[in-house]
Design a protein around this motif. Structure first.
Motif, PDB file in Angstrom:
ATOM      1  N   GLY A   1     -36.354  54.602  30.029  1.00  0.00           N
ATOM      2  CA  GLY A   1     -35.403  55.126  29.050  1.00  0.00           C
ATOM      3  C   GLY A   1     -35.208  54.234  27.833  1.00  0.00           C
ATOM      4  N   ARG A   2     -35.992  53.158  27.741  1.00  0.00           N
ATOM      5  CA  ARG A   2     -35.821  52.197  26.655  1.00  0.00           C
ATOM      6  C   ARG A   2     -37.052  52.180  25.767  1.00  0.00           C
ATOM      7  N   GLU A   3     -36.858  52.147  24.460  1.00  0.00           N
ATOM      8  CA  GLU A   3     -38.029  52.048  23.586  1.00  0.00           C
ATOM      9  C   GLU A   3     -38.460  50.591  23.444  1.00  0.00           C
ATOM     10  N   LEU A   4     -39.736  50.357  23.653  1.00  0.00           N
ATOM     11  CA  LEU A   4     -40.287  49.005  23.519  1.00  0.00           C
ATOM     12  C   LEU A   4     -41.386  49.020  22.467  1.00  0.00           C
ATOM     13  N   VAL A   5     -41.536  47.900  21.767  1.00  0.00           N
ATOM     14  CA  VAL A   5     -42.716  47.739  20.920  1.00  0.00           C
ATOM     15  C   VAL A   5     -43.791  47.149  21.830  1.00  0.00           C
ATOM     16  N   ALA A   6     -44.870  47.898  22.008  1.00  0.00           N
ATOM     17  CA  ALA A   6     -45.850  47.539  23.041  1.00  0.00           C
ATOM     18  C   ALA A   6     -47.067  46.839  22.436  1.00  0.00           C
ATOM     19  N   PHE A   7     -47.345  45.654  22.978  1.00  0.00           N
ATOM     20  CA  PHE A   7     -48.572  44.926  22.631  1.00  0.00           C
ATOM     21  C   PHE A   7     -49.372  44.803  23.926  1.00  0.00           C
ATOM     22  N   ALA A   8     -49.529  45.927  24.596  1.00  0.00           N
ATOM     23  CA  ALA A   8     -49.970  45.900  25.988  1.00  0.00           C
ATOM     24  C   ALA A   8     -51.114  46.854  26.295  1.00  0.00           C
TER      25      ALA A   8
ATOM     26  N   ARG B   1     -51.499  33.846  31.311  1.00  0.00           N
ATOM     27  CA  ARG B   1     -51.332  34.044  29.861  1.00  0.00           C
ATOM     28  C   ARG B   1     -50.634  35.348  29.545  1.00  0.00           C
ATOM     29  N   LEU B   2     -50.153  35.429  28.312  1.00  0.00           N
ATOM     30  CA  LEU B   2     -49.762  36.732  27.788  1.00  0.00           C
ATOM     31  C   LEU B   2     -50.993  37.300  27.120  1.00  0.00           C
ATOM     32  N   ARG B   3     -51.338  38.526  27.485  1.00  0.00           N
ATOM     33  CA  ARG B   3     -52.463  39.190  26.807  1.00  0.00           C
ATOM     34  C   ARG B   3     -51.829  40.123  25.770  1.00  0.00           C
TER      35      ARG B   3
END
Ligand code: PLP
Length: 403
Positions: free
Chosen positions: A51-58, A375-377
């Motif tokens: 239910g939450r909007e996220l900015v996705a770098f995924a 790591r963060l990808r």
């Protein structure tokens, strides 16, 4: 209980389930627990999760095509005209005119060698299994970069060929191994853009080695197709290479925004895969509506270079803003921008802290990456705005200061 109703051991749990529960608990306590997040929006730069909007770098939706209106229209129109299911494998009765046209268009677009043909597979994973098992067997040898994707390795293992791994990008190590093999056939297998590091394989030098040792170069262009090359033809075009020694696999669920994969190569290679590759022969063809959607995607990939220009401007911006951060950013020129944290729990904590701030950048842990290099990808796409990238960088800088 077993199917006969007899308990397999004392108590009400089977020995398998008891062992699995121990292993799962160990996995959890080692910081290796994986969890799915459920999207309730289309894939894109902004997604809705819980239910939450996220900015996705995924995602791997590098050109922002997963929810492109023209492709959605093409898919919907094809659903009406072709139905939803292929109904059979390609060789039985499931090969539709949409598949056939897409194969011809992909072959002409990627052109790994003059006169190349292409063959569709349902996924990239299956395509790599198909290539390696159809082209290599017990008398042969596969030489794989240590950082290759799991499905190249799985294909090599399944082929029963001797399986050698060379140090990441290390041409001397590979040359030494090629010089000593007595295998009937030699296959060099490499990612073109490494999926967790974002760096490029040295394809021109690998092709020289393939020529020198009469080997075949199997390339996995999952993260290069659509992104690299002047018109998005992929990593071969980026390096200006063409050769009958190359077998090029590209996936269609990443930059192309849909699903599936193709192999492009000399017609003799493609016909061999068509005749003998078990992951091709023994599976239902993907729905023709996906092939129709992919034809629309291909038109955008080749016809809208502005998407790639925007993506590469964002990559430059991101790398510039990340300079001097305490976590090293790997030297990647592509859309995959890995920030190495090291410890598993620390990587997960950083990802969680970003999530609290509205950014989705997944933590990647062993065995997907070597131990100690969690790591963060972070993946950038043409659908992101510069302001979204700036906001992510600001959040990372804040967290670097606070941690
Ligand atoms: C380098 C590489 N090859 C192959 C695949 C598998 O492709 P697919 O998702 O189409 O099975 C992936 C990821 O999914 C990948 O990163």
């Amino acid at each position: 209980m077993s199917v006969t109703g007899r308990p397999e051991r004392e108590g009400d749990t089977t020995s398998l389930i008891a062992a699995l529960e121990v292993e799962l608990a160990e996995r959890r306590s080692a910081g290796l627990w994986r969890q799915r997040r459920v999207l309730s929006s289309p894939q894109g730069a902004r997604v809705v999760v819980d239910g939450r909007e996220l900015v996705a770098f995924a995602s791997n939706d590098y050109l922002g095509l997963a929810n492109d209106p023209a492709i959605v229209v093409a898919a919907a129109a094809a659903a009406r005209s072709c139905g939803v299911g292929a109904g059979a494998s390609h060789l039985l009765s499931g090969h539709h005119a949409q598949h056939d046209a897409l194969e011809r268009e992909l072959a002409a677009f990627v052109q790994p060698c003059p006169g190349a043909r292409a063959l569709l597979f349902s996924t990239g994973y299956l395509a790599n299994l198909g290539i390696l098992t159809a082209l290599a067997g017990r008398k042969d040898a596969v030489f794989a970069d240590r950082l290759d994707h799991a499905c190249l390795n799985d294909g090599a293992l399944l082929s029963r060929a001797a399986f050698h791994r060379y140090r990441h990008g290390d041409l001397d190590d590979l040359a030494r191994q090629l010089a000593t093999t007595t295998a009937r056939r030699r296959l060099i297998a490499t990612d073109t853009v490494f999926s967790m590091d974002g760096d490029l394989a040295p394809l021109p030098a690998l092709l020289e080695l393939a020529d020198r040792f009469d080997a075949t170069l199997v390339i996995d262009d999952a993260h290069g197709f659509g992104v690299l090359g002047e018109r998005g033809q992929g990593t071969l075009a980026h390096f200006g290479l063409q050769s009958e020694r190359v077998v090029c696999m590209g996936t269609l669920g990443k930059a192309a925004g849909v699903a599936g994969a193709f192999v492009a190569a000399h017609p003799a290679v493609i016909e061999t895969l068509l005749q003998t590759a078990r992951p091709y022969v023994f599976t239902t063809a993907s729905p023709p509506l996906l092939a129709a959607a992919l034809r629309a995607a291909l038109a955008i990939i080749g016809g809208e270079p502005g998407r790639r220009r925007h993506l590469f401007a964002l990559i430059d911006l991101f790398r510039d803003r990340m300079r001097g951060l305490r976590w090293p950013l790997l030297p990647s020129p592509t859309a995959i921008q890995p920030l190495v944290v090291g410890d598993n729990d620390a990587a997960v904590a950083l990802s969680a802290a970003l999530l609290e701030r509205g950014f989705w950048a997944p933590a990647i842990r062993p065995p997907t990456v070597p131990a100690g290099t969690a790591r963060l990808r972070i993946t950038l796409t043409a659908a992101h705005t510069a302001a979204e990238v700036e906001a992510l960088c600001a959040a990372l800088r804040e967290l670097a200061g606070a941690a």
